[in-house]
Design an enzyme around this catalytic site. Structure first.
Site, PDB file in Angstrom:
ATOM      1  N   LYS A 224     -11.583  -9.033  33.190  1.00 31.15           N
ATOM      2  CA  LYS A 224     -12.299  -8.227  32.195  1.00 31.15           C
ATOM      3  C   LYS A 224     -12.563  -6.855  32.807  1.00 31.15           C
ATOM      4  CE  LYS A 224     -16.486  -8.104  29.378  1.00 31.15           C
ATOM      5  NZ  LYS A 224     -17.699  -8.825  28.976  1.00 31.15           N
ATOM      6  N   LYS A 277      -8.992  -8.889  29.009  1.00 29.85           N
ATOM      7  CA  LYS A 277      -9.765  -8.116  28.032  1.00 29.85           C
ATOM      8  C   LYS A 277      -9.994  -6.708  28.568  1.00 29.85           C
ATOM      9  CE  LYS A 277     -14.216  -8.138  25.638  1.00 29.85           C
ATOM     10  NZ  LYS A 277     -15.555  -8.674  25.560  1.00 29.85           N
ATOM     11  N   TYR A 342     -10.828  -9.328  15.598  1.00 32.60           N
ATOM     12  CA  TYR A 342     -11.632  -9.140  14.395  1.00 32.60           C
ATOM     13  C   TYR A 342     -10.749  -9.127  13.155  1.00 32.60           C
ATOM     14  CZ  TYR A 342     -14.889  -8.004  18.048  1.00 32.60           C
ATOM     15  OH  TYR A 342     -15.645  -8.081  19.182  1.00 32.60           O
TER      16      TYR A 342
HETATM   17 ZN   LIG Z   1     -22.378  -9.254  29.222  1.00 27.27          ZN
END
Ligand SMILES: [Zn+2]
Length: 353
Positions: A224, A277, A342
């Protein structure tokens, strides 16, 4: 064999042919739909920077989850906006926490939909960081002394301030582990830690096993990156750090080899699935992870990726539906098995499910 014997255009002549030879296929089964759950009843609060996304009270989140299931989407991922925030993230781990309640309601009202719970503390901490904060004084007085507002630090972190606080790794692990157990107890199918503390997957796995949840899988946000593409999410989840930034725990966007080490360590600690991500700006990381690791690989098309497409489409600058599908195919082609987006409902409709 070159031209004229070989003509690459032969197989592009019709939609039938193009479909027949298509290398990457996206199906609704690869999609995970994020939901932001807030307190109240009948509450729907639009997220300004993410047109089409809203904070939803549990009753409306259940309706969204049901619709997602009817479209063939296999899973939702839940983010919580708690009633109150504090310095110990109690909203994350109490049994009446917002995500715990939403999970129970969604599991009750859907048939086979999987509930994934994002596991992090930033939405529940008064300071908005993903872990326990140790400061010379307390965060509020740091801010007051600096004479700046929290948003000043979101864009230009003060160096002096940086040295005066620390996100404490090991103390955070205990809270994360406690939260994971509470989520599993509420019926969450998959625990997805996103905090980027070292050792959290191992701590969570041990706690789940100890409490009888050895069959609950962990989807680790293994790579991430500290990304500006999360901007709109912080409005959606009300989780912007009140001072400093997240670069002392999230990854530097320039580092691919380090991402491979992060993934390797999470797998050693017991992660069942891994995630990269954001998605589109990090397709090379997804591709490298696919090459190297034989586990299910997820990618998160984050709020900023969503917002850019929506904003351009609202101006009629791009064809929204085609850009959505092209971006999702790109993420799949790079090697992701699972895509958190989304656009999940829109994509499922376009895929004709
Ligand atoms: Zn967080």
């Amino acid at each position: 064999m070159g031209f004229p014997v070989t003509r690459m255009r032969r197989l592009r002549a019709s939609e039938r042919l193009r479909t027949l030879v298509r290398e990457t296929r996206l199906t609704h089964e690869a999609l995970v739909y994020p939901l932001f759950v807030c307190p109240g009843h009948g509450v729907r609060k639009e997220v300004r920077s993410m047109p089409g996304v809203a904070n939803l009270a549990i009753d409306l989140a259940v309706k969204e989850a049901q619709e997602a299931e009817s479209l063939g989407i296999p899973a939702v991922i839940l983010f919580g906006l708690p009633e109150k925030k504090d310095e110990i993230a109690s909203g994350a781990w109490i049994d009446e926490g917002i995500v715990q309640q939403a999970t129970r309601a969604i599991k009750r009202e859907t048939k086979q939909l999987l509930v994934v719970a994002d596991l992090c503390l930033c939405e529940y901490m008064s300071h908005g960081h993903c872990g326990v904060v140790r400061t010379a004084t307390n965060p509020e007085s740091l801010l007051a002394r600096s004479g700046k507002t929290p948003s000043d630090f979101a864009t230009a972190p003060g160096k002096a301030l940086q040295r005066e606080y620390e996100i404490v790794n090991d103390a955070t692990l205990e809270i994360l582990a406690k939260t994971a157990v509470s989520l599993a107890r509420a019926g969450v199918d998959i625990i997805a830690p996103s905090d980027m503390m070292d050792g959290r997957v191992g701590a969570i796995r041990a706690a789940l096993d100890r409490e009888g949840y050895s069959n609950t899988p962990i989807l680790s946000y293994a790579a991430k990156f500290a990304s500006a593409f999360y901007g709109p999410f912080r409005e959606a989840a009300d989780s912007a750090p009140q001072f400093g930034d997240r670069r002392s725990y999230q990854m530097d966007g320039a580092n691919l080899r380090e991402a491979m080490r992060e993934i390797e360590l999470d797998l050693e600690e017991g992660a069942d699935m891994i995630m990269v991500k954001p998605a589109l700006p990090y397709l090379d990381v997804i591709a490298a992870a696919r090459q190297r690791f034989d586990v299910p690989l997820a990618a998160y098309q984050v709020s900023g990726e969503y917002a850019m497409i929506q904003a351009a489409a609202q101006q009629n600058w791009v064809d929204r539906d085609r850009v959505v599908m092209e971006s999702l195919i790109a993420i799949k082609r790079a090697g992701a098995d699972i895509i958190l987006t989304y656009f999940a409902k829109d994509a499922a409709k376009m895929l004709g499910c």
